[in-house]
Design an enzyme around this catalytic site. Structure first.
Site: not given
Ligand code: GLN
Length: 307
Positions: A63, A66, A190, A242, A260
């Protein structure tokens, strides 16, 4: 300030938490990563970098990507992006679907999965998916000056195979008319943007423009406008982790973004960028040892956006 000594000391401090937390095993390829990895990189505006641990080892940025796609999408569609995605913290997990129904398919912010999927769709625009992905890769390569940056296709495929929840989010958003490209095309970008593999040092270098009002201090390039850089930082501070964003702001107090894969990006405006990596995650998907290392780094440097 002896930044190398500080980075070394922060790594030492976080070492106690090495291996703590849980791997992101919902993406099977990420369950294979060595949980004992721990790394810190700090890159300052003069281009100096200070590193400790496995700071040049590639990991899945997940993420953290993003933030970069948001930068590109804002450059591409300007403020029109905000017709499709909001700017409020969700207080919910990164992959939550609950708010989407009441809020008619407009995700709370661009850093939760649903929001990032919408950003991806906007970035694709009327191009094909691969063209958008090429733009993302070219951007990252240019930002960190390394043309070898690429996608770990094992991770991308693994995430796609296990991607029912992200698929649900995308179809849900689509049902409200908030996607202009086919779901699978949007997700193909994505999943691959999340599967980009970079090191702590590369990521810190790549994000330097966010610490310098949108201008890359090493090349002088205006990457995003000053107001966009400030707003991206504001979103990272309020939404970057989050349902863990409040706690992260309390403990670390810098705009940041977790992934993650265990990486965490932290922006120190006017000074530089810190990136930590350790794959064990807390319940909200933030690196456990990584957050401890960042907490120690801000304690030792005194860096804060509140002084
Ligand atoms: N690629 C992960 C997902 O879509 C990204 C989530 C994350 O890094 N928090 O679940």
């Amino acid at each position: 300030m002896d930044l190398q000594a500080i980075v070394d000391e922060a790594l030492d401090y976080a070492d106690h938490y090495r291996g703590h937390g849980a791997l992101a095993s919902y993406i099977p390829a990420l369950a294979k990563v060595d949980p004992n990895k721990l790394a810190i990189a700090l890159v300052t505006g003069d281009g100096e970098s200070y590193a400790a641990g496995d700071a040049d080892e590639l990991f899945s940025v997940q993420s953290i990507s993003k933030v970069f796609t948001l930068s590109l999408a804002l450059n591409q569609v300007s403020a029109g992006l905000w017709n499709h995605v909001g700017r409020e913290p969700s207080g919910s997990p990164f992959n939550s679907i609950v708010q989407l129904e009441a809020e008619k398919g407009k995700p709370r912010n661009p850093l939760i999965n649903a929001g990032a999927i919408v950003v991806c769709d906007q970035l694709i625009g009327s191009r094909d998916a691969d063209a958008a992905l090429d733009e993302i890769l070219a951007f990252l390569r240019q930002r960190c000056g390394d043309r070898d940056i690429g996608i770990d296709m094992d991770v991308a495929l693994s995430e796609s195979r296990a991607g029912n929840l992200n698929r649900s989010l995308a179809y849900f958003v689509n049902a409200f008319g908030n996607l202009s490209n086919p779901v699978e095309e949007v997700l193909s970008v994505y999943f691959r943007q999340c599967a980009v593999a970079m090191s702590c040092r590369q990521l810190a270098r790549a994000a330097l423009y966010l610490a310098y009002d949108g201008v890359d201090p090493l090349t002088g390039e205006a990457v995003v406008t000053p107001s966009r850089a400030r707003r991206i930082n504001a979103l990272m501070l309020t939404c970057g982790h989050y349902d863990n964003s409040g706690d992260f702001a309390f403990r670390i107090g810098l705009p940041g973004k977790s992934g993650v894969g265990g990486g965490v990006l932290a922006i120190v405006p006017g000074t530089g960028v810190m990136v930590v990596w350790s794959p064990g995650l807390n319940a909200a998907g933030t690196s456990l040892a990584g957050a401890v290392a960042l907490e120690r780094l801000v304690e030792l440097t005194g860096w804060s956006i509140f002084v």
